[in-house]
Design an enzyme around this catalytic site. Structure first.
Site, PDB file in Angstrom:
ATOM      1  N   ARG A 188      -5.956 -15.068  -5.458  1.00  0.00           N
ATOM      2  CA  ARG A 188      -6.949 -14.014  -5.735  1.00  0.00           C
ATOM      3  C   ARG A 188      -7.946 -14.398  -6.824  1.00  0.00           C
ATOM      4  NH1 ARG A 188      -2.884  -8.799  -5.274  1.00  0.00           N
ATOM      5  NH2 ARG A 188      -2.561  -9.089  -3.048  1.00  0.00           N
ATOM      6  N   GLY A 210       8.356   5.355 -10.225  1.00  0.00           N
ATOM      7  CA  GLY A 210       7.861   4.534  -9.123  1.00  0.00           C
ATOM      8  C   GLY A 210       8.971   3.582  -8.673  1.00  0.00           C
ATOM      9  N   LEU A 211       8.573   2.493  -8.011  1.00  0.00           N
ATOM     10  CA  LEU A 211       9.566   1.599  -7.404  1.00  0.00           C
ATOM     11  C   LEU A 211      10.539   1.016  -8.432  1.00  0.00           C
ATOM     12  CD1 LEU A 211      10.564   0.158  -4.906  1.00  0.00           C
ATOM     13  CD2 LEU A 211       8.754  -1.530  -5.196  1.00  0.00           C
ATOM     14  N   LEU A 232       5.845  -6.022  -5.603  1.00  0.00           N
ATOM     15  CA  LEU A 232       6.916  -5.136  -5.122  1.00  0.00           C
ATOM     16  C   LEU A 232       8.264  -5.810  -5.360  1.00  0.00           C
ATOM     17  CD1 LEU A 232       5.478  -3.745  -1.743  1.00  0.00           C
ATOM     18  CD2 LEU A 232       5.548  -2.620  -3.962  1.00  0.00           C
TER      19      LEU A 232
END
Ligand code: FAD
Length: 539
Positions: free
Chosen positions: A279, A10-11, A376
């Protein structure tokens, strides 16, 4: 020549491989599926960088620390936030087309818990565009044999002796056999622990097994009790579909109905920016609401929705039959992100020498609650930091003989392939997911957590007899015991933290306690799970 094994493409894994390649270091990038299918591709909201004229790295640092419940390490967070603008510029050079404002600068949107608009985005497909650019960059080095990909492989276990890692055993799914890869350093980039919790917003490729197995093998875990619930998700039969925070960043409003009246409860409680509280706060308020909560974006108009929130519109139309330009979306909080994972030092080394961890599987920067858009950034930054540290490592010249260990693992696999067990490992996985959701919901208490620990201990005690369902992959079978140990470690971490902080809300300890203003670490030794508390910058 120095060679690095990277588990996960992945990233964070891709970034690490590219950084190593730029320094002439060869790597093998392992994953069951291609990078195009990693969870990172799903990210829609964007990536944080203090690029605005009214913003600064110090404000980004303060917002990140505040959101973390003040337990993330200041030095670590300073490194992360300082790197943000450079990372966005580098992504642009690699071809990511970030959306622009009327002045032609990178457009920045509002995200929860942030004092400034700071989230750069590429239309409604930030993750996809970033991954596409990096996949293309990696391909240059694949052509030169500097990056070598191994697909269709699952991590099995690390080759560790005397606290140092020398490589890993992989399970080749297609050929049902083990493969050994030796390396001068191993980087774990295997994402979060989604499957352990059953239905989440994330990818089913990320089950937490790699961190779980390494925990069994002696690696230290950290901050496991901090599990982020995203406040706005839509229930579907397969999973929880995420309604990106971008929807509220663009002006979307949460409400519930009291008779005929809409109650905009976040705005009533927290004022104008109420819908964009962090959140942990929004999820708790949605959870506490007396009736179904809805998200309204219809009033933003078709033009804005189609240009900036097209993925929200598509997703609601496809999976929930809702036209968001006309109707509100019924939303529920769901498990979304794991602040906890492998404990790492500032250079992303785990507690085992030559073993590194990057991206979501590593616990760093987010403390008790992560800011949207920081993940990210952390995936890219951690990949870069680990690569830099590995550049300075010596090549291994003194590899021990792992022949006996490898043969023993091959024998176990053969026995499992031959066996016809009646006990379903898949069934146990489902039971554990149910149990974890029940005990580790938005609010927790000692009674539930203790019951959960007793049930998991029972499954651990019989786990040697649980072979695996003969009709599913042996991976499901051999991954079960480590996953149970990970579940036990999470429950123990949550029970021991007798306070409320960030995403860890204890009904029986509703206040924060300065004694616990630290990160928890969990070690597994002699069958015991031991919790202690540390300052992140001192790891
Ligand atoms: C729907 C959604 C939207 C999101 N939006 C945003 C956003 O807008 N902004 C933001 O900052 N964050 C966002 N996030 C979070 C962010 O996408 C992730 O935290 C980040 O992409 C993780 O990157 P990673 O490299 O650590 O892991 P991943 O991208 O998950 O990659 C993990 C890799 O490990 C491999 N792997 C897993 N297990 C094994 C195994 N046993 N053996 C071998 N390989 C294995 C996988 O196949 C994969 O290649 C979002 C998350 C979700 C779920």
């Amino acid at each position: 020549m120095k060679h690095v094994l990277i588990i996960g493409s992945g990233l964070s894994g891709l970034t690490c491989a590219i950084e190593l390649a730029e320094n002439g270091i060869h790597s093998t990038l392992v994953s069951p599926y291609p990078s195009e299918r990693a969870q990172s591709v799903m990210a829609a909201g964007g990536i944080n960088a203090a690029l605005g004229s009214d913003d600064s790295t110090s404000l980004h640092i303060e917002d990140t620390l505040k959101s973390s419940g003040n337990i993330a390490g200041r030095e670590a967070v300073t490194g992360l936030c300082s790197a943000g603008p450079g990372i966005v510029r580098r992504l642009e050079e690699l071809g990511v087309v970030f959306s622009r404002n009327e002045n032609g600068d990178v457009a920045l949107r509002a995200f929860g818990g942030q004092s400034r608009n700071r989230t750069a985005y590429a239309g409604a497909s930030s993750g996809k565009q970033i991954m596409t650019a990096l996949i293309r960059e990696a391909r240059k080095y694949e052509c030169l044999d500097i990056i070598n990909r191994l697909l269709g492989r699952q991590f099995h276990s690390a080759l560790i002796e005397d606290g140092k890692c020398y490589g890993a055993l992989l399970y080749n799914e297609k050929e049902c056999k083990m493969e050994t890869v030796y390396a001068d350093a191993v980087v774990i980039a295997s994402g979060g622990q989604n499957v352990l919790f059953g239905k989440t917003t994330g990818s089913m490729q990320c089950d937490g097994y790699v961190a779980a197995k390494l925990y069994e093998q002696g690696a230290r875990l950290k901050n496991l009790e901090f599990i982020q619930y995203h406040p706005t998700t839509v229930e579907t039969p397969q999973k929880r579909m995420l309604i990106s925070e971008a929807a509220r960043g663009e002006g979307g409003r949460l409400y519930y109905m009291d008779g005929d009246r809409r109650v905009y409860f976040m705005e009533e409680k927290y004022g104008e920016r109420g819908n964009l509280m962090s959140r942990d706060i929004v999820s708790k308020c949605v959870y506490d609401a007396p009736s179904q909560v809805y998200l309204d974006i219809a009033f933003l108009g078709k033009k804005l929705i189609n240009s900036r929130l097209s993925e929200v519109a598509e997703l609601c139309s496809k999976y929930a039959d809702i036209d968001v330009t006309k109707e509100s979306i019924p939303v529920y909080p769901s498990v979304h992100f794991f602040m906890g994972g492998l404990a790492v030092s500032r250079d992303h080394k785990t507690s085992i020498d030559n073993l590194y961890a990057v991206g979501e599987c590593a616990s760093m920067y987010h403390g008790a609650n992560r800011l949207g858009g920081n993940s990210l950034l952390a995936a890219i930054y951690s990949g870069q930091v680990a690569a830099k540290a590995i550049c300075g490592l010596q090549e291994s010249t003194d590899r021990p003989d792992f022949g006996e260990y490898i043969s023993a693992q091959e024998r176990v696999l053969e026995e499992r392939l031959a066996s016809k067990s009646r006990f379903s490992a898949v069934y146990v996985r489902h039971e554990i997911a149910k149990l974890l959701n029940d005990c580790l919901g938005i609010t927790r208490n000692a009674e539930k957590l203790t019951e959960g620990i007793q049930s998991v201990d029972y499954y651990i005690s019989i786990s040697d007899k649980l072979i695996y369902d003969s009709d599913v992959s042996p991976y499901i079978g051999y991954s079960l015991r480590p996953m149970l140990l990970l579940a036990r470690a999470i429950l123990t971490s949550a029970l021991e933290r007798r306070e409320t902080r960030g995403a860890h809300i204890r009904e029986d300890y509703p206040e924060s306690d300065s004694e616990f203003a630290l990160c928890s670490v969990c070690d597994y030794k002699d069958g015991e799970h031991r919790i202690s508390y540390v300052n992140e910058d001192e790891l």
